[in-house]
Scaffold this motif. Structure first.
Motif, mmCIF file in Angstrom:
data_model
loop_
_atom_site.group_PDB
_atom_site.id
_atom_site.type_symbol
_atom_site.label_atom_id
_atom_site.label_comp_id
_atom_site.label_asym_id
_atom_site.label_seq_id
_atom_site.Cartn_x
_atom_site.Cartn_y
_atom_site.Cartn_z
ATOM 1 N N ASP A 96 -88.309 19.770 -52.927
ATOM 2 C CA ASP A 96 -87.252 18.810 -53.233
ATOM 3 C C ASP A 96 -85.926 19.263 -52.635
ATOM 4 O O ASP A 96 -85.615 20.464 -52.591
ATOM 5 N N SER A 97 -85.147 18.321 -52.154
ATOM 6 C CA SER A 97 -83.828 18.610 -51.581
ATOM 7 C C SER A 97 -83.074 17.298 -51.435
ATOM 8 O O SER A 97 -83.671 16.222 -51.456
ATOM 9 N N PRO A 98 -81.760 17.361 -51.274
ATOM 10 C CA PRO A 98 -81.009 16.119 -51.023
ATOM 11 C C PRO A 98 -81.504 15.378 -49.779
ATOM 12 O O PRO A 98 -81.492 14.144 -49.737
ATOM 13 N N HIS A 99 -81.963 16.129 -48.774
ATOM 14 C CA HIS A 99 -82.437 15.483 -47.546
ATOM 15 C C HIS A 99 -83.678 14.640 -47.809
ATOM 16 O O HIS A 99 -83.760 13.485 -47.359
ATOM 17 N N VAL A 100 -84.661 15.189 -48.536
ATOM 18 C CA VAL A 100 -85.878 14.401 -48.772
ATOM 19 C C VAL A 100 -85.607 13.258 -49.745
ATOM 20 O O VAL A 100 -86.239 12.205 -49.660
ATOM 21 N N ARG A 101 -84.648 13.435 -50.650
ATOM 22 C CA ARG A 101 -84.270 12.304 -51.514
ATOM 23 C C ARG A 101 -83.657 11.189 -50.669
ATOM 24 O O ARG A 101 -83.878 10.005 -50.930
ATOM 25 N N ASP A 102 -82.892 11.595 -49.641
ATOM 26 C CA ASP A 102 -82.274 10.606 -48.762
ATOM 27 C C ASP A 102 -83.327 9.822 -47.976
ATOM 28 O O ASP A 102 -83.094 8.675 -47.578
ATOM 29 N N LEU A 103 -84.489 10.429 -47.765
ATOM 30 C CA LEU A 103 -85.590 9.735 -47.094
ATOM 31 C C LEU A 103 -86.246 8.700 -48.001
ATOM 32 O O LEU A 103 -87.001 7.852 -47.526
ATOM 33 N N GLY A 104 -85.958 8.794 -49.303
ATOM 34 C CA GLY A 104 -86.546 7.862 -50.252
ATOM 35 C C GLY A 104 -87.609 8.473 -51.135
ATOM 36 O O GLY A 104 -88.319 7.756 -51.849
ATOM 37 N N PRO B 58 -92.063 16.184 -54.562
ATOM 38 C CA PRO B 58 -91.390 15.055 -53.914
ATOM 39 C C PRO B 58 -92.327 14.349 -52.943
ATOM 40 O O PRO B 58 -92.864 14.966 -52.015
ATOM 41 N N VAL B 59 -92.548 13.074 -53.148
ATOM 42 C CA VAL B 59 -93.443 12.305 -52.283
ATOM 43 C C VAL B 59 -92.769 10.990 -51.900
ATOM 44 O O VAL B 59 -91.908 10.478 -52.616
#
Length: 262
Positions: A214-222, A89-90
């Protein structure tokens, strides 16, 4: 057992995508920096039970060569597992942004400020807190502080009336910044820290923030998912970029403005 003399000899592209790629007890500053340059980050065992569990669960894969032992040190390698997930996740710095609601709060009523490297160890200690498992061990913290002194590790702090309310820290490898952890004491403060890091890193020629897991939190960051092969290739191409990030304490509300006007 298959053992690599150092991280430069480990090909993480051959490793499984969703488990440890290696075991190595070396958490020295030099060893830690070499691992990050290879696209690998540590997860120290928090206690003897976790260390023993690593050995029980993964010993067969180590014996078969699917997971490598790195280094020649006599210390017990199962005390620290090392990871390189595929995909990774980046967050491209150009894509970093705050939610509309948080941007509106910054513009209208939140008198927050941000800084770079003003409280590195404080951010580490806040990130450690009472989290379980306790992967930020004293040995790892000591090495991170030394890497900070050498200019490889950095933190962003978020302040409210002189109080530290959020932050993020990690290691820079060229134009990639690998974020180890973040914390908040006010809603939205960790997101402001990441947005500020992206803005400062972009000014220094940085291009990617690495969220590691990867996690829902880092996805929420974009964050988006980047194949490991592309991530490692990116590290190898950009490892020599050392332009410094801008320092100074700045108003957080600037992050609520369009990027072109900051």
């Amino acid at each position: 057992m298959s053992r690599c003399p150092g991280w430069e000899a480990l090909d993480v592209l051959e490793a499984a995508p969703d488990g440890p790629v290696a075991f190595c007890a070396d958490l020295s500053p030099a060893g830690l920096l070499a691992a990050y340059r290879a696209g690998v980050y540590p997860f120290p065992a928090s206690d003897e039970y976790t260390r023993a569990l690593n050995e029980v669960v993964f010993a067969d894969q180590v014996q078969e060569g699917g997971i490598r032992l790195v280094g020649e040190e006599p210390a017990d390698p199962f005390a620290v597992s090392w990871w390189s997930p595929d995909p990774r996740p980046v967050l491209p710095v150009s894509a970093a942004h705050l939610s509309r609601s948080l941007a509106r709060r910054l513009r209208n009523r939140l008198l927050w400020s941000t800084s770079l490297d003003r409280g590195f160890e404080r951010v580490l200690r806040e990130c450690r807190g009472d989290r379980a498992p306790l992967w930020l061990t004293e040995e790892l913290i000591a090495s991170l502080i030394r890497l900070h002194e050498l200019g490889h590790a950095h933190s962003v702090e978020v302040w409210e009336d002189g109080d530290l309310i959020g932050g993020v820290f990690g290691l820079r490898v060229g134009s990639v910044f690998s974020m180890d952890s973040m914390f908040f004491r006010r809603p939205g403060a960790s997101k402001v820290a990441v947005s500020d890091l992206a803005a400062r890193f972009a000014q220094a020629g940085g291009e990617l923030l690495d969220a590691q897991r990867d996690s829902p939190h880092v996805r929420d960051l974009g964050c988006i998912l980047l194949p490991r092969e592309q991530y490692v290739g990116y590290l190898r191409r950009t490892a020599r970029d050392t332009r410094p990030m801008p320092t100074g304490t700045l108003p957080a509300r600037r992050l609520a403005q369009p990027a072109a006007s900051r």
